[in-house]
Motif scaffolding. Sequence first.
Motif, PDB file in Angstrom:
ATOM      1  N   LEU A 195      15.031   0.863  -0.403  1.00  0.00           N
ATOM      2  CA  LEU A 195      14.760   1.959  -1.327  1.00  0.00           C
ATOM      3  C   LEU A 195      14.326   3.201  -0.566  1.00  0.00           C
ATOM      4  O   LEU A 195      14.816   4.311  -0.849  1.00  0.00           O
ATOM      5  CB  LEU A 195      13.679   1.545  -2.325  1.00  0.00           C
ATOM      6  N   MET A 196      13.431   3.054   0.393  1.00  0.00           N
ATOM      7  CA  MET A 196      12.974   4.211   1.162  1.00  0.00           C
ATOM      8  C   MET A 196      14.110   4.839   1.957  1.00  0.00           C
ATOM      9  O   MET A 196      14.180   6.066   2.103  1.00  0.00           O
ATOM     10  CB  MET A 196      11.813   3.815   2.076  1.00  0.00           C
ATOM     11  N   ASN A 256       0.854  -1.187   0.000  1.00  0.00           N
ATOM     12  CA  ASN A 256       0.000   0.000   0.000  1.00  0.00           C
ATOM     13  C   ASN A 256       0.891   1.239   0.000  1.00  0.00           C
ATOM     14  O   ASN A 256       0.910   2.011   0.940  1.00  0.00           O
ATOM     15  CB  ASN A 256      -0.912  -0.003   1.237  1.00  0.00           C
ATOM     16  N   LEU A 257       1.645   1.401  -1.072  1.00  0.00           N
ATOM     17  CA  LEU A 257       2.653   2.463  -1.088  1.00  0.00           C
ATOM     18  C   LEU A 257       2.799   3.052  -2.491  1.00  0.00           C
ATOM     19  O   LEU A 257       2.940   2.320  -3.473  1.00  0.00           O
ATOM     20  CB  LEU A 257       3.996   1.903  -0.617  1.00  0.00           C
ATOM     21  N   SER A 258       2.762   4.368  -2.575  1.00  0.00           N
ATOM     22  CA  SER A 258       2.936   5.056  -3.854  1.00  0.00           C
ATOM     23  C   SER A 258       4.239   5.847  -3.849  1.00  0.00           C
ATOM     24  O   SER A 258       4.768   6.207  -2.791  1.00  0.00           O
ATOM     25  CB  SER A 258       1.760   6.010  -4.105  1.00  0.00           C
ATOM     26  N   PHE A 259       4.756   6.092  -5.052  1.00  0.00           N
ATOM     27  CA  PHE A 259       5.970   6.896  -5.222  1.00  0.00           C
ATOM     28  C   PHE A 259       5.781   7.869  -6.380  1.00  0.00           C
ATOM     29  O   PHE A 259       5.053   7.592  -7.336  1.00  0.00           O
ATOM     30  CB  PHE A 259       7.178   6.009  -5.552  1.00  0.00           C
ATOM     31  N   ARG A 260       6.483   8.981  -6.293  1.00  0.00           N
ATOM     32  CA  ARG A 260       6.577   9.875  -7.434  1.00  0.00           C
ATOM     33  C   ARG A 260       7.435   9.160  -8.489  1.00  0.00           C
ATOM     34  O   ARG A 260       8.566   8.744  -8.205  1.00  0.00           O
ATOM     35  CB  ARG A 260       7.216  11.194  -7.018  1.00  0.00           C
ATOM     36  N   ALA A 261       6.922   8.993  -9.674  1.00  0.00           N
ATOM     37  CA  ALA A 261       7.600   8.196 -10.696  1.00  0.00           C
ATOM     38  C   ALA A 261       8.998   8.721 -11.002  1.00  0.00           C
ATOM     39  O   ALA A 261       9.945   7.942 -11.156  1.00  0.00           O
ATOM     40  CB  ALA A 261       6.758   8.157 -11.964  1.00  0.00           C
ATOM     41  N   SER A 262       9.144  10.032 -11.089  1.00  0.00           N
ATOM     42  CA  SER A 262      10.450  10.608 -11.428  1.00  0.00           C
ATOM     43  C   SER A 262      11.490  10.290 -10.364  1.00  0.00           C
ATOM     44  O   SER A 262      12.671  10.072 -10.677  1.00  0.00           O
ATOM     45  CB  SER A 262      10.334  12.123 -11.595  1.00  0.00           C
ATOM     46  N   ILE A 286      11.477   7.564  -8.117  1.00  0.00           N
ATOM     47  CA  ILE A 286      11.828   6.136  -8.086  1.00  0.00           C
ATOM     48  C   ILE A 286      12.672   5.759  -9.299  1.00  0.00           C
ATOM     49  O   ILE A 286      13.561   4.895  -9.215  1.00  0.00           O
ATOM     50  CB  ILE A 286      10.556   5.261  -7.981  1.00  0.00           C
ATOM     51  N   LYS A 287      12.463   6.430 -10.419  1.00  0.00           N
ATOM     52  CA  LYS A 287      13.304   6.183 -11.589  1.00  0.00           C
ATOM     53  C   LYS A 287      14.695   6.766 -11.391  1.00  0.00           C
ATOM     54  O   LYS A 287      15.692   6.181 -11.815  1.00  0.00           O
ATOM     55  CB  LYS A 287      12.643   6.767 -12.836  1.00  0.00           C
TER      56      LYS A 287
END
Length: 209
Positions: free
Chosen positions: A135-136, A108-114, A116-117
């Motif tokens: 990663l976090m 249940n976790l979202s990231f800003r795509a830019s 995480i890339k």
Amino acid sequence: IEIIITIGRHRSIQRNKAIEKVTGEIIYFLDDDAILREDAFKRILEYYKDKKIAGVGGPSLTKETDTFIQKCFGYVLSSYFATQRMSAKFRKVGKVRTANERDLILCNLSFRASVIKEFKGFNPNLHSGNEENELMNRITRKGWKLIYDPELFIRRTNRKNIIDFCKQLAKYGKVRIEHFLYRPSFFEPLFLVPLLFLIYLVSLLFIHK
């Protein structure tokens, strides 16, 4: 909304392949059995108006239809005595706040795509668990913020029997050690507490009056 499903045996590589295909601004990781609240997407997008936010997530609660024993497993995971601050991953704790890897869970976790890339996604050397924690840690050490919203919850079913639940706990411990062996700088004494408590309990068997 685009839905990307990857299938395979190496979770970090699977997720990284999915990340490469993403064309949107926000990536939301969910397990296939997760039940979301109706306003989940709208709620998440509000936080990303702050350009300093790299990730937003919330707890994974027990399904209301789970059996009694499954709910007991949920009580254990959500108990502060059992999991300390990490209990926030399995129950609604406090208010919306800046978080770290001890508060958030990947189902249940979202990231800003830019972002995480930019960080090259998940570490392929960690693929059986704790890859999101590593990663976090990397993201927050570069000054990005993560948000924990207790009301941004999902519901998932717990393990069905005591054997599977024990395997789940053993896996949590194993992958945490793998995480620290790979990146010793992320070690925290807090994670030794369960082991020390277990050693204490075992030692009681050898203490004579």
